[in-house]
Design a protein around this motif. Structure first.
Motif, mmCIF file in Angstrom:
data_model
loop_
_atom_site.group_PDB
_atom_site.id
_atom_site.type_symbol
_atom_site.label_atom_id
_atom_site.label_comp_id
_atom_site.label_asym_id
_atom_site.label_seq_id
_atom_site.Cartn_x
_atom_site.Cartn_y
_atom_site.Cartn_z
ATOM 1 N N ILE A 101 0.841 -1.189 0.000
ATOM 2 C CA ILE A 101 0.000 0.000 0.000
ATOM 3 C C ILE A 101 0.884 1.250 0.000
ATOM 4 O O ILE A 101 2.069 1.179 0.315
ATOM 5 C CB ILE A 101 -0.965 0.037 1.209
ATOM 6 N N TYR A 102 0.277 2.370 -0.369
ATOM 7 C CA TYR A 102 0.910 3.688 -0.286
ATOM 8 C C TYR A 102 0.112 4.543 0.688
ATOM 9 O O TYR A 102 -1.116 4.437 0.760
ATOM 10 C CB TYR A 102 0.898 4.408 -1.641
ATOM 11 N N ASP A 103 0.808 5.426 1.391
ATOM 12 C CA ASP A 103 0.100 6.438 2.177
ATOM 13 C C ASP A 103 0.071 7.741 1.385
ATOM 14 O O ASP A 103 0.626 7.829 0.283
ATOM 15 C CB ASP A 103 0.687 6.597 3.587
ATOM 16 N N ARG A 104 -0.566 8.765 1.923
ATOM 17 C CA ARG A 104 -0.698 10.032 1.187
ATOM 18 C C ARG A 104 0.617 10.803 1.091
ATOM 19 O O ARG A 104 0.728 11.711 0.278
ATOM 20 C CB ARG A 104 -1.810 10.887 1.803
ATOM 21 N N ALA A 105 1.618 10.429 1.907
ATOM 22 C CA ALA A 105 2.950 11.038 1.798
ATOM 23 C C ALA A 105 3.796 10.271 0.778
ATOM 24 O O ALA A 105 4.993 10.529 0.647
ATOM 25 C CB ALA A 105 3.644 11.061 3.153
ATOM 26 N N LEU A 106 3.179 9.324 0.058
ATOM 27 C CA LEU A 106 3.797 8.503 -0.984
ATOM 28 C C LEU A 106 4.783 7.482 -0.434
ATOM 29 O O LEU A 106 5.626 6.954 -1.165
ATOM 30 C CB LEU A 106 4.464 9.372 -2.068
ATOM 31 N N ASN A 107 4.681 7.181 0.855
ATOM 32 C CA ASN A 107 5.494 6.124 1.442
ATOM 33 C C ASN A 107 4.909 4.781 1.052
ATOM 34 O O ASN A 107 3.708 4.545 1.199
ATOM 35 C CB ASN A 107 5.515 6.226 2.972
ATOM 36 N N LYS A 108 5.773 3.898 0.573
ATOM 37 C CA LYS A 108 5.357 2.545 0.189
ATOM 38 C C LYS A 108 5.596 1.610 1.371
ATOM 39 O O LYS A 108 6.663 1.617 1.981
ATOM 40 C CB LYS A 108 6.177 2.076 -1.018
ATOM 41 N N SER A 109 4.605 0.795 1.681
ATOM 42 C CA SER A 109 4.744 -0.184 2.757
ATOM 43 C C SER A 109 5.674 -1.307 2.319
ATOM 44 O O SER A 109 6.099 -1.378 1.159
ATOM 45 C CB SER A 109 3.376 -0.778 3.117
ATOM 46 N N ASN A 110 5.925 -2.211 3.237
ATOM 47 C CA ASN A 110 6.602 -3.449 2.882
ATOM 48 C C ASN A 110 5.691 -4.263 1.965
ATOM 49 O O ASN A 110 4.502 -3.981 1.836
ATOM 50 C CB ASN A 110 6.952 -4.239 4.150
ATOM 51 N N VAL A 111 6.256 -5.273 1.323
ATOM 52 C CA VAL A 111 5.507 -6.143 0.410
ATOM 53 C C VAL A 111 5.178 -7.442 1.136
ATOM 54 O O VAL A 111 6.033 -8.003 1.818
ATOM 55 C CB VAL A 111 6.341 -6.439 -0.858
ATOM 56 N N VAL A 112 3.925 -7.890 0.994
ATOM 57 C CA VAL A 112 3.512 -9.181 1.542
ATOM 58 C C VAL A 112 2.899 -10.016 0.416
ATOM 59 O O VAL A 112 2.514 -9.478 -0.623
ATOM 60 C CB VAL A 112 2.509 -9.041 2.710
ATOM 61 N N TYR A 113 2.821 -11.315 0.646
ATOM 62 C CA TYR A 113 2.243 -12.234 -0.330
ATOM 63 C C TYR A 113 1.112 -13.006 0.331
ATOM 64 O O TYR A 113 1.212 -13.408 1.489
ATOM 65 C CB TYR A 113 3.305 -13.218 -0.845
ATOM 66 N N THR A 114 0.041 -13.218 -0.430
ATOM 67 C CA THR A 114 -1.055 -14.018 0.086
ATOM 68 C C THR A 114 -0.647 -15.487 0.089
ATOM 69 O O THR A 114 0.340 -15.874 -0.545
ATOM 70 C CB THR A 114 -2.321 -13.872 -0.784
ATOM 71 N N ASP A 115 -1.426 -16.287 0.776
ATOM 72 C CA ASP A 115 -1.281 -17.733 0.656
ATOM 73 C C ASP A 115 -1.667 -18.125 -0.764
ATOM 74 O O ASP A 115 -2.295 -17.348 -1.502
ATOM 75 C CB ASP A 115 -2.223 -18.448 1.636
ATOM 76 N N ASP A 116 -1.325 -19.346 -1.148
ATOM 77 C CA ASP A 116 -1.748 -19.857 -2.448
ATOM 78 C C ASP A 116 -3.270 -19.914 -2.525
ATOM 79 O O ASP A 116 -3.945 -20.241 -1.541
ATOM 80 C CB ASP A 116 -1.200 -21.268 -2.686
ATOM 81 N N ILE A 117 -3.788 -19.597 -3.705
ATOM 82 C CA ILE A 117 -5.220 -19.618 -3.966
ATOM 83 C C ILE A 117 -5.439 -20.508 -5.182
ATOM 84 O O ILE A 117 -4.883 -20.240 -6.252
ATOM 85 C CB ILE A 117 -5.765 -18.204 -4.268
ATOM 86 N N VAL A 118 -6.202 -21.580 -5.039
ATOM 87 C CA VAL A 118 -6.543 -22.426 -6.174
ATOM 88 C C VAL A 118 -7.834 -21.865 -6.742
ATOM 89 O O VAL A 118 -8.883 -21.888 -6.094
ATOM 90 C CB VAL A 118 -6.711 -23.892 -5.747
ATOM 91 N N VAL A 119 -7.749 -21.323 -7.963
ATOM 92 C CA VAL A 119 -8.903 -20.610 -8.510
ATOM 93 C C VAL A 119 -10.054 -21.555 -8.807
ATOM 94 O O VAL A 119 -9.863 -22.696 -9.207
ATOM 95 C CB VAL A 119 -8.529 -19.771 -9.765
ATOM 96 N N TYR A 120 -11.245 -21.037 -8.565
ATOM 97 C CA TYR A 120 -12.523 -21.694 -8.799
ATOM 98 C C TYR A 120 -12.683 -22.981 -7.975
ATOM 99 O O TYR A 120 -13.373 -23.890 -8.361
ATOM 100 C CB TYR A 120 -12.729 -21.986 -10.291
ATOM 101 N N GLN A 121 -12.052 -23.002 -6.810
ATOM 102 C CA GLN A 121 -12.164 -24.151 -5.928
ATOM 103 C C GLN A 121 -12.760 -23.782 -4.575
ATOM 104 O O GLN A 121 -12.844 -24.609 -3.690
ATOM 105 C CB GLN A 121 -10.780 -24.784 -5.692
ATOM 106 N N GLY A 122 -13.124 -22.496 -4.400
ATOM 107 C CA GLY A 122 -13.681 -22.067 -3.125
ATOM 108 C C GLY A 122 -15.070 -22.626 -2.907
ATOM 109 O O GLY A 122 -15.618 -23.337 -3.763
ATOM 110 N N GLN A 123 -15.645 -22.312 -1.790
ATOM 111 C CA GLN A 123 -16.998 -22.789 -1.494
ATOM 112 C C GLN A 123 -17.995 -22.095 -2.405
ATOM 113 O O GLN A 123 -17.949 -20.878 -2.560
ATOM 114 C CB GLN A 123 -17.347 -22.511 -0.037
#
Length: 183
Positions: free
Chosen positions: A159-181
Motif C-alpha cells: 500500500i501507499y500512504d498520502r505522503a507517498l510512502n510505500k509499505s513493505n511487500v507481503v504475499y497471500t497464501d496460495d489460492i486455487v482458482v474456482y475451488q472455493g466454497q
C-alpha cells in the motif's frame, strides 16, 4: 467488607489513573502491513464460473495518512485525492497494489494482471494520529476467461500512504482458482 467499601473509591481513582498513563504505540510513518487471510467465494452464473476474493491485511501507521477518496461527495473524481500525484495515470492513483502471480512448479511467475484500487481514508482529520487495524480489499468476479480452473495463484500486495510512502511487500497464501466454497 467494611474496608472494601471504605477503599473502593481510592481503588477506582487509582485504576483510572493507571489506565490513563498508558502510552500510545509508536509506529513508523511508513506503513507496515502483514498478510492476514484470503476469503474465497466461487460461484456460477450463466454457466460461467467466477471467483471473488477478499484480501485481509493488518496495518500499522504512525501518522495515520492512509487512504484516498474513491470519489468526491458529488460522485466526480475531483478534489485533492485526484490531483497530482494522485491523478489518473499516476502510479499513486491506486493506494492498494495487488499484483497477480501464477505458480508454475515451485516458482511464481509475475503476470501483467493486477487488481489495484483504492481504499478509503482511514482517519477523519488531517492531524497525525497512530493507526492500526485491518484493511479488507475485495476483488470481484474474475472468471474462467482469465485462468483455467485449478490454477494456483497468489497476490503480491503493498500500500501507499498520502505522503507517498510505500509499505513493505507481503504475499497471500496460495489460492486455487474456482475451488472455493460455492455460493
Amino acid at each position: 467488607m467494611k474496608n472494601m467499601l471504605k477503599y473502593s473509591p481510592l481503588l477506582l481513582v487509582l485504576a483510572f489513573a493507571f489506565n490513563s498513563c498508558r502510552e500510545e504505540p509508536s509506529y513508523s510513518d511508513v506503513p507496515a502491513i502483514t498478510f492476514d487471510r484470503v476469503e474465497q467465494y466461487t460461484f456460477t452464473k450463466n454457466n460461467i464460473i467466477s471467483d471473488s476474493l477478499v484480501v485481509a491485511i493488518d496495518f500499522q501507521d504512525g501518522d495515520g495518512d492512509l487512504g484516498l477518496a474513491r470519489s468526491a461527495p458529488d460522485g466526480t473524481q475531483t478534489g485533492p485525492d485526484f490531483e497530482p500525484p494522485f491523478n489518473q495515470g499516476s502510479q499513486y492513483f491506486d493506494n492498494f497494489v495487488a499484483n497477480l502471480q501464477i505458480k508454475r512448479g515451485d516458482t511464481y511467475e509475475d503476470t501483467p494482471v493486477n487488481f489495484n484500487g483504492r481504499f478509503p481514508r482511514l482517519s477523519s482529520g488531517e492531524d497525525a494520529e497512530t493507526l492500526e487495524g485491518e484493511i479488507r480489499y475485495t476483488i470481484t468476479n474474475f472468471s474462467t476467461d482469465a485462468f483455467p480452473p485449478g490454477d494456483t495463484i497468489r497476490l503480491e500486495v503493498y500500500i501507499y500512504d498520502r505522503a507517498l510512502n510505500k509499505s513493505n511487500v507481503v504475499y497471500t497464501d496460495d489460492i486455487v482458482v474456482y475451488q472455493g466454497q460455492g455460493r
